[in-house]
Design an enzyme around this catalytic site. Structure first.
Site, PDB file in Angstrom:
ATOM      1  N   HIS A 138      -7.960 -14.110   2.987  1.00  0.00           N
ATOM      2  CA  HIS A 138      -7.680 -13.774   4.388  1.00  0.00           C
ATOM      3  C   HIS A 138      -8.890 -14.071   5.249  1.00  0.00           C
ATOM      4  O   HIS A 138     -10.017 -13.792   4.864  1.00  0.00           O
ATOM      5  CB  HIS A 138      -7.297 -12.300   4.514  1.00  0.00           C
ATOM      6  CG  HIS A 138      -5.915 -12.022   4.027  1.00  0.00           C
ATOM      7  ND1 HIS A 138      -4.825 -12.011   4.858  1.00  0.00           N
ATOM      8  CD2 HIS A 138      -5.442 -11.806   2.785  1.00  0.00           C
ATOM      9  CE1 HIS A 138      -3.736 -11.786   4.142  1.00  0.00           C
ATOM     10  NE2 HIS A 138      -4.082 -11.654   2.876  1.00  0.00           N
ATOM     11  N   TYR A 151      -4.329  -3.493  11.374  1.00  0.00           N
ATOM     12  CA  TYR A 151      -4.844  -2.131  11.538  1.00  0.00           C
ATOM     13  C   TYR A 151      -4.329  -1.640  12.890  1.00  0.00           C
ATOM     14  O   TYR A 151      -4.726  -2.185  13.919  1.00  0.00           O
ATOM     15  CB  TYR A 151      -6.373  -2.112  11.543  1.00  0.00           C
ATOM     16  CG  TYR A 151      -7.003  -2.373  10.193  1.00  0.00           C
ATOM     17  CD1 TYR A 151      -7.123  -3.667   9.689  1.00  0.00           C
ATOM     18  CD2 TYR A 151      -7.485  -1.313   9.417  1.00  0.00           C
ATOM     19  CE1 TYR A 151      -7.712  -3.893   8.450  1.00  0.00           C
ATOM     20  CE2 TYR A 151      -8.077  -1.536   8.180  1.00  0.00           C
ATOM     21  CZ  TYR A 151      -8.187  -2.827   7.704  1.00  0.00           C
ATOM     22  OH  TYR A 151      -8.770  -3.051   6.487  1.00  0.00           O
ATOM     23  N   PRO A 203     -10.826   5.164   3.218  1.00  0.00           N
ATOM     24  CA  PRO A 203     -10.365   3.817   2.832  1.00  0.00           C
ATOM     25  C   PRO A 203     -10.268   2.810   3.978  1.00  0.00           C
ATOM     26  O   PRO A 203      -9.994   1.643   3.720  1.00  0.00           O
ATOM     27  CB  PRO A 203      -8.977   4.081   2.243  1.00  0.00           C
ATOM     28  CG  PRO A 203      -8.524   5.339   2.892  1.00  0.00           C
ATOM     29  CD  PRO A 203      -9.753   6.155   3.129  1.00  0.00           C
ATOM     30  N   LYS A 218     -14.002  -0.146   1.426  1.00  0.00           N
ATOM     31  CA  LYS A 218     -15.335  -0.407   0.884  1.00  0.00           C
ATOM     32  C   LYS A 218     -15.563   0.191  -0.508  1.00  0.00           C
ATOM     33  O   LYS A 218     -16.552  -0.131  -1.168  1.00  0.00           O
ATOM     34  CB  LYS A 218     -16.415   0.134   1.837  1.00  0.00           C
ATOM     35  CG  LYS A 218     -16.525  -0.648   3.126  1.00  0.00           C
ATOM     36  CD  LYS A 218     -17.056  -2.034   2.872  1.00  0.00           C
ATOM     37  CE  LYS A 218     -16.974  -2.933   4.076  1.00  0.00           C
ATOM     38  NZ  LYS A 218     -16.747  -4.335   3.739  1.00  0.00           N
ATOM     39  N   TYR A 230     -17.228  -5.907   7.787  1.00  0.00           N
ATOM     40  CA  TYR A 230     -15.934  -5.954   7.097  1.00  0.00           C
ATOM     41  C   TYR A 230     -15.949  -6.945   5.933  1.00  0.00           C
ATOM     42  O   TYR A 230     -15.493  -6.628   4.839  1.00  0.00           O
ATOM     43  CB  TYR A 230     -14.846  -6.323   8.110  1.00  0.00           C
ATOM     44  CG  TYR A 230     -13.437  -6.152   7.605  1.00  0.00           C
ATOM     45  CD1 TYR A 230     -12.780  -4.930   7.749  1.00  0.00           C
ATOM     46  CD2 TYR A 230     -12.751  -7.193   6.987  1.00  0.00           C
ATOM     47  CE1 TYR A 230     -11.481  -4.763   7.289  1.00  0.00           C
ATOM     48  CE2 TYR A 230     -11.464  -7.031   6.521  1.00  0.00           C
ATOM     49  CZ  TYR A 230     -10.829  -5.816   6.678  1.00  0.00           C
ATOM     50  OH  TYR A 230      -9.547  -5.649   6.214  1.00  0.00           O
TER      51      TYR A 230
HETATM   52  C1  PHB Z   1      -5.180  -2.420   0.603  1.00  0.00           C
HETATM   53  O1  PHB Z   1      -4.736  -3.585   0.569  1.00  0.00           O
HETATM   54  O2  PHB Z   1      -4.811  -1.556  -0.204  1.00  0.00           O
HETATM   55  C2  PHB Z   1      -6.144  -2.051   1.671  1.00  0.00           C
HETATM   56  C3  PHB Z   1      -6.597  -3.027   2.542  1.00  0.00           C
HETATM   57  C4  PHB Z   1      -7.466  -2.684   3.544  1.00  0.00           C
HETATM   58  C5  PHB Z   1      -7.880  -1.367   3.690  1.00  0.00           C
HETATM   59  C6  PHB Z   1      -7.444  -0.395   2.811  1.00  0.00           C
HETATM   60  C7  PHB Z   1      -6.570  -0.740   1.796  1.00  0.00           C
HETATM   61  O3  PHB Z   1      -8.710  -1.050   4.712  1.00  0.00           O
END
Ligand code: PHB
Ligand code: APR
Length: 386
Positions: free
Chosen positions: A72, A199, A286, A290, A377
């Site tokens: 990504h 997000y 989460p 990280k 990130y």
């Molecule tokens: C996930 O794909 O489980 C995932 C991705 C990004 C995050 C948290 C979990 O910030």
């Protein structure tokens, strides 16, 4: 029995450390309380920084990751019903990879067992002894017998609920913040309706659209910390996801659960010949995923420290382990907290919501702000200057 490094825990930290030590010709034994199937099925986040992928490649365990991982280049930040793209690759030249944590665990477990590194599952009653000596010991129960493993050093990679950290609790300072909300996460047999992760900020709370493959979606919803999963039948979950995320493809939900959220750091990450790594020493919320990446980074620092100690009797890197690891841990704590505070309903009412929208607008439209988010990130260097 004797080994050079006794490793508690067969999660990402313990298994990656075992691979790194094996590469250095250092013997180790991994002890794990759960059975292999449980560890390999446990659903967790699935976002790997480029640093993490690079290390797994270097260790020769990335064959399936390279085949099945999804690269990504950015994320969408959604607010006011609009997705704003943050082009991480354009901003940093780096990318992230989506690949489930349990898949990383499976690949590492297979690689270790095929190289003859012992992993003992389903051990009980693990206790640590003589940590201040040069021959620390682990006693544990296996198939009804009490066994003893004498080591040169012990790596406490046994997660947040393990025994390592409590054993040295009186020597640690602990920093903790528990959030009043958690994430309800699902896995569904549905083609993701988005090319990149979304997000989403919403008045009703945060939501995240992520994925595991072209046919499996992973989605999360902010819910109160004490929420009961029984209150969330599938149709309520889909309805809420659509409200917060806009377009969502539905499918059969085959996993669902609620994870509480906390920020936690224990300092130092060493006492005598016991070294903590991963979730046993720190937890991040989460948002930004990280956790696994920090665990891998800890052991990237710990392996050469243990090699110096064991091969040359040099304590230089071992003595510097806490300082080096915690610098990056606190940077990730700040970033995970920043993402969490920017995107979740914090219960502060209209004033707080307007502040969040101002911050989101800034990140969406200022390259300087977007660049700061992006470099954190995609993952900072193993030992950042700051
Ligand atoms: C996930 O794909 O489980 C995932 C991705 C990004 C995050 C948290 C979990 O910030
Ligand atoms: N002895 C041996 N093993 C133990 C003990 C014990 N006393 N207690 C717990 N364990 C095991 C757990 O069953 C688990 O498999 O230690 C392992 C720790 O693994 P993780 O919890 O995955 O922790 P870590 O390897 O540090 O990885 C961090 O995990 O929690 C996620 O999101 C987090 O991605 C992060 C990652």
């Amino acid at each position: 029995m004797r080994t050079q490094v006794g490793i508690l825990g067969a999660g990402p930290a313990g298994l990656t450390l075992a691979m790194l030590l094996h590469r250095e010709d250092i013997d180790c034994v991994v002890l794990e309380t759960r059975d292999r199937a449980y560890v390999e099925k446990r659903v967790r986040a699935g976002l790997l920084e480029q640093n993490t992928v690079d290390l797994l490649r270097e260790l020769g365990v990335a064959e399936r990751l390279d085949r099945e991982g999804l690269e990504h280049n950015g994320i969408y930040l959604r607010h006011g019903g609009v997705n704003h793209y943050i082009d991480m690759t354009a901003l940093t030249g780096r990318h992230i990879t989506i690949y489930g944590q349990q898949e990383v665990v499976k690949d590492l477990t297979n690689a270790l067992l095929s190289r003859g590194v012992p992993i003992h599952f389903e051990v009980g009653e693990t206790n640590l002894h003589d940590l201040e000596s040069e021959s620390p010991r682990i006693t544990y129960e296996r198939e009804g017998e009490i066994l003893e493993l004498t080591c040169d050093a012990i790596a406490g990679c046994d997660g947040f609920h393990g025994v390592s950290r409590p054993t040295i609790g009186e020597h640690l300072t602990e920093y903790e913040y528990v959030y009043p909300f958690g994430w309800l996460g699902i896995l569904a047999e549905a083609r993701p309706a988005t090319d990149e992760l979304i997000y989403a900020w919403h008045e009703r709370g945060f939501a995240l659209y992520t994925m595991r493959s072209q046919s499996i979606s992973r989605l999360y919803l902010q819910v109160p910390a004490d929420e009961d999963i029984e209150n969330w039948p599938d149709d309520r979950i889909w309805h809420e996801l659509k409200t917060r995320l806009g377009s969502v493809n539905e499918g059969k939900i085959f996993d669902k659960g609620i994870t509480p959220m906390r920020s936690f750091v224990a300092e130092p990450m060493q006492y005598g010949r016991l070294f903590l790594a991963g979730d046993s020493a720190h937890i991040v919320p989460p948002t930004g995923a990280k956790g696994l990446n920090l665990a891998v980074n800890d052991v990237r620092l710990l392996a050469p420290a243990l090699a110096g100690l064991i091969k040359n009797g040099s304590t230089r890197r071992a003595d510097g382990y806490t300082t080096a690891a915690l610098r990056r841990v606190w940077r990730a704590q700040d970033f995970s907290n920043y993402m969490t505070q920017m995107l979740h309903d914090l219960g502060g009412g209209p004033f707080q919501r307007q502040l969040q929208l101002a911050r989101l607008g800034y990140v969406a439209h200022s390259e300087a702000a977007a660049h700061s988010l992006a470099e954190n990130y995609v993952g900072l260097p193993a030992e950042p200057e700051f």
